[in-house]
Design a protein around this motif. Structure first.
Motif, PDB file in Angstrom:
ATOM      1  N   GLN A  66      82.788  59.463  35.084  1.00  0.00           N
ATOM      2  CA  GLN A  66      83.530  58.283  34.645  1.00  0.00           C
ATOM      3  C   GLN A  66      83.029  57.037  35.370  1.00  0.00           C
ATOM      4  O   GLN A  66      82.910  55.957  34.769  1.00  0.00           O
ATOM      5  CB  GLN A  66      85.012  58.469  34.887  1.00  0.00           C
ATOM      6  N   ALA A  67      82.720  57.174  36.656  1.00  0.00           N
ATOM      7  CA  ALA A  67      82.194  56.032  37.417  1.00  0.00           C
ATOM      8  C   ALA A  67      80.847  55.591  36.864  1.00  0.00           C
ATOM      9  O   ALA A  67      80.584  54.389  36.719  1.00  0.00           O
ATOM     10  CB  ALA A  67      82.068  56.414  38.893  1.00  0.00           C
ATOM     11  N   LEU A  68      79.992  56.550  36.531  1.00  0.00           N
ATOM     12  CA  LEU A  68      78.692  56.223  35.938  1.00  0.00           C
ATOM     13  C   LEU A  68      78.865  55.555  34.585  1.00  0.00           C
ATOM     14  O   LEU A  68      78.171  54.577  34.259  1.00  0.00           O
ATOM     15  CB  LEU A  68      77.848  57.493  35.800  1.00  0.00           C
ATOM     16  N   PHE A  69      79.794  56.080  33.790  1.00  0.00           N
ATOM     17  CA  PHE A  69      80.072  55.482  32.473  1.00  0.00           C
ATOM     18  C   PHE A  69      80.561  54.047  32.628  1.00  0.00           C
ATOM     19  O   PHE A  69      80.110  53.142  31.914  1.00  0.00           O
ATOM     20  CB  PHE A  69      81.114  56.326  31.737  1.00  0.00           C
ATOM     21  N   GLY A 196      68.617  41.089  19.821  1.00  0.00           N
ATOM     22  CA  GLY A 196      69.026  42.473  20.075  1.00  0.00           C
ATOM     23  C   GLY A 196      70.501  42.725  20.238  1.00  0.00           C
ATOM     24  O   GLY A 196      70.891  43.737  20.834  1.00  0.00           O
ATOM     25  N   ILE A 197      71.356  41.864  19.682  1.00  0.00           N
ATOM     26  CA  ILE A 197      72.790  42.069  19.898  1.00  0.00           C
ATOM     27  C   ILE A 197      73.315  43.315  19.181  1.00  0.00           C
ATOM     28  O   ILE A 197      74.166  44.042  19.698  1.00  0.00           O
ATOM     29  CB  ILE A 197      73.597  40.819  19.476  1.00  0.00           C
ATOM     30  N   TYR A 198      72.768  43.604  18.001  1.00  0.00           N
ATOM     31  CA  TYR A 198      73.280  44.752  17.249  1.00  0.00           C
ATOM     32  C   TYR A 198      72.795  46.072  17.851  1.00  0.00           C
ATOM     33  O   TYR A 198      73.525  47.067  17.850  1.00  0.00           O
ATOM     34  CB  TYR A 198      72.875  44.634  15.780  1.00  0.00           C
ATOM     35  N   GLU A 199      71.558  46.071  18.377  1.00  0.00           N
ATOM     36  CA  GLU A 199      71.093  47.257  19.090  1.00  0.00           C
ATOM     37  C   GLU A 199      71.946  47.499  20.334  1.00  0.00           C
ATOM     38  O   GLU A 199      72.271  48.645  20.671  1.00  0.00           O
ATOM     39  CB  GLU A 199      69.634  47.099  19.492  1.00  0.00           C
ATOM     40  N   LEU A 200      72.322  46.391  21.003  1.00  0.00           N
ATOM     41  CA  LEU A 200      73.147  46.510  22.196  1.00  0.00           C
ATOM     42  C   LEU A 200      74.530  47.049  21.848  1.00  0.00           C
ATOM     43  O   LEU A 200      75.058  47.937  22.530  1.00  0.00           O
ATOM     44  CB  LEU A 200      73.273  45.144  22.875  1.00  0.00           C
ATOM     45  N   LYS A 201      75.115  46.542  20.773  1.00  0.00           N
ATOM     46  CA  LYS A 201      76.438  47.033  20.353  1.00  0.00           C
ATOM     47  C   LYS A 201      76.372  48.502  19.945  1.00  0.00           C
ATOM     48  O   LYS A 201      77.301  49.273  20.228  1.00  0.00           O
ATOM     49  CB  LYS A 201      76.962  46.177  19.200  1.00  0.00           C
ATOM     50  N   SER A 202      75.280  48.889  19.283  1.00  0.00           N
ATOM     51  CA  SER A 202      75.109  50.300  18.906  1.00  0.00           C
ATOM     52  C   SER A 202      75.000  51.183  20.148  1.00  0.00           C
ATOM     53  O   SER A 202      75.553  52.289  20.187  1.00  0.00           O
ATOM     54  CB  SER A 202      73.860  50.464  18.038  1.00  0.00           C
ATOM     55  N   ALA A 203      74.274  50.681  21.157  1.00  0.00           N
ATOM     56  CA  ALA A 203      74.138  51.436  22.409  1.00  0.00           C
ATOM     57  C   ALA A 203      75.495  51.597  23.094  1.00  0.00           C
ATOM     58  O   ALA A 203      75.803  52.668  23.650  1.00  0.00           O
ATOM     59  CB  ALA A 203      73.156  50.730  23.340  1.00  0.00           C
ATOM     60  N   ILE A 204      76.311  50.551  23.054  1.00  0.00           N
ATOM     61  CA  ILE A 204      77.651  50.621  23.656  1.00  0.00           C
ATOM     62  C   ILE A 204      78.508  51.653  22.930  1.00  0.00           C
ATOM     63  O   ILE A 204      79.180  52.484  23.565  1.00  0.00           O
ATOM     64  CB  ILE A 204      78.328  49.234  23.623  1.00  0.00           C
ATOM     65  N   LYS A 208      80.046  55.140  24.414  1.00  0.00           N
ATOM     66  CA  LYS A 208      81.483  55.448  24.355  1.00  0.00           C
ATOM     67  C   LYS A 208      81.720  56.784  23.662  1.00  0.00           C
ATOM     68  O   LYS A 208      82.565  57.579  24.113  1.00  0.00           O
ATOM     69  CB  LYS A 208      82.223  54.329  23.620  1.00  0.00           C
ATOM     70  N   ASP A 209      80.991  57.022  22.570  1.00  0.00           N
ATOM     71  CA  ASP A 209      81.146  58.301  21.860  1.00  0.00           C
ATOM     72  C   ASP A 209      80.752  59.473  22.761  1.00  0.00           C
ATOM     73  O   ASP A 209      81.417  60.519  22.779  1.00  0.00           O
ATOM     74  CB  ASP A 209      80.290  58.309  20.592  1.00  0.00           C
ATOM     75  N   LYS A 210      79.652  59.297  23.492  1.00  0.00           N
ATOM     76  CA  LYS A 210      79.179  60.346  24.389  1.00  0.00           C
ATOM     77  C   LYS A 210      80.213  60.620  25.483  1.00  0.00           C
ATOM     78  O   LYS A 210      80.503  61.781  25.806  1.00  0.00           O
ATOM     79  CB  LYS A 210      77.848  59.921  25.008  1.00  0.00           C
ATOM     80  N   TRP A 211      80.761  59.544  26.038  1.00  0.00           N
ATOM     81  CA  TRP A 211      81.748  59.716  27.105  1.00  0.00           C
ATOM     82  C   TRP A 211      83.026  60.335  26.568  1.00  0.00           C
ATOM     83  O   TRP A 211      83.611  61.212  27.209  1.00  0.00           O
ATOM     84  CB  TRP A 211      82.054  58.387  27.773  1.00  0.00           C
ATOM     85  N   ASN A 212      83.466  59.895  25.402  1.00  0.00           N
ATOM     86  CA  ASN A 212      84.690  60.460  24.820  1.00  0.00           C
ATOM     87  C   ASN A 212      84.542  61.955  24.568  1.00  0.00           C
ATOM     88  O   ASN A 212      85.487  62.727  24.754  1.00  0.00           O
ATOM     89  CB  ASN A 212      85.037  59.738  23.520  1.00  0.00           C
TER      90      ASN A 212
END
Length: 264
Positions: A66-69, A196-204, A208-212
């Motif tokens: 969680q800290a890394l996330f 690169g804003i949309y690539e950045l939003k996709s990465a976010i 989040k999906d990975k962490w969830n």
């Protein structure tokens, strides 16, 4: 009732059918039967410390991940804020210049088409008028009176205006679009894409999906383990089936060590 400690199959009496346990490959293929009540008593006695250690390990791992996330999301959000701030500056300073530049470019790109249309219209209309003068006037015995000449000139002008309407309309449409809010929004959107804003939003979102997904697994295992410690026999058995590490610890170490009639 008896239960196999390896595959957790339950039945009324012992049998020598093949066991589907997939743990220790050196284990015998037969079932390892034990009385059901004895099985649960042993699990609670022998596995409780191990389960507590598992819970503590998950809690530690959960906190670390969680800290890394949180650090990754913080870094992403910082970059997102930087892009948004730069975009605000662009809207105030860079966009007006780009709109004017693109407007001139759009008009220049249409000029060859417009000029070609004008030249084509003049040539085409001139040929058409000459054909009319050549064929229609003699055919209908029309004399070149001042009235006929003026009328012909008016017809020529009307015909030329109609022919020039399309290329001029194309030029005016390009000019109007380049001055519209839609065009400005398009340029502003392109700036965001290029930065690169949309690539950045996709990465976010991917982060989040990975962490969830990881969080759900952690919470599911911890909840099952906690229920196994204080819940019913079913809760304990569900956890025993779920956590292969706990199951293997019991089967391949605790049960095998205390069993006199098994070779492991």
């Amino acid at each position: 009732m008896v239960i196999c400690v390896k595959c957790v199959r339950e039945q009324g009496r012992r049998s020598s059918s093949k066991c589907e346990y997939d743990g220790d490959k050196s284990a015998l293929p037969d079932h390892a039967w034990i009385d059901r009540e004895e099985f649960f008593a042993e699990l609670r006695e022998k596995l409780t410390p191990f389960i507590r250690d598992r819970i503590a390990g998950w809690q530690k791992n959960y906190a670390e991940k969680q800290a890394l996330f949180n650090e990754r999301i913080k870094s992403y959000n910082k970059r997102l804020d930087e892009i948004q701030a730069a975009h605000d500056v662009y809207l105030k300073e860079g966009l007006p210049r780009d709109v004017e530049k693109e407007k001139q470019r759009a008009i220049r790109s249409r000029l060859p088409e417009v000029i070609g249309g004008i030249i084509g219209a003049i040539i085409g209309d001139s040929i058409l008028v000459l054909v009319i003068f050549k064929l229609a006037f003699p055919l209908f015995n029309i004399e070149f009176t001042p009235f006929v000449i003026v009328l012909s000139m008016i017809a020529m002008i009307v015909l030329l205006a109609i022919s020039l309407g399309k290329p001029v309309k194309v030029l005016l449409q390009a000019k109007r679009y380049s001055e519209s809010q839609e065009f400005a929004d398009e340029l502003a959107g392109k700036w965001l894409v290029n930065n690169g804003i949309y690539e950045l939003k996709s990465a976010i979102e991917a982060e989040k999906d990975k962490w969830n997904s990881s969080r759900w697994k952690f919470e599911h295992y911890m909840h099952s383990a906690e229920r196994a410690l204080v819940g019913s026999d079913k809760d304990l058995l569900d956890y025993y089936k779920l956590d292969k590490k706990v199951k293997h610890e019991y089967v391949e170490h605790l049960y095998a060590r205390d069993s006199d009639d098994r070779e492991w």
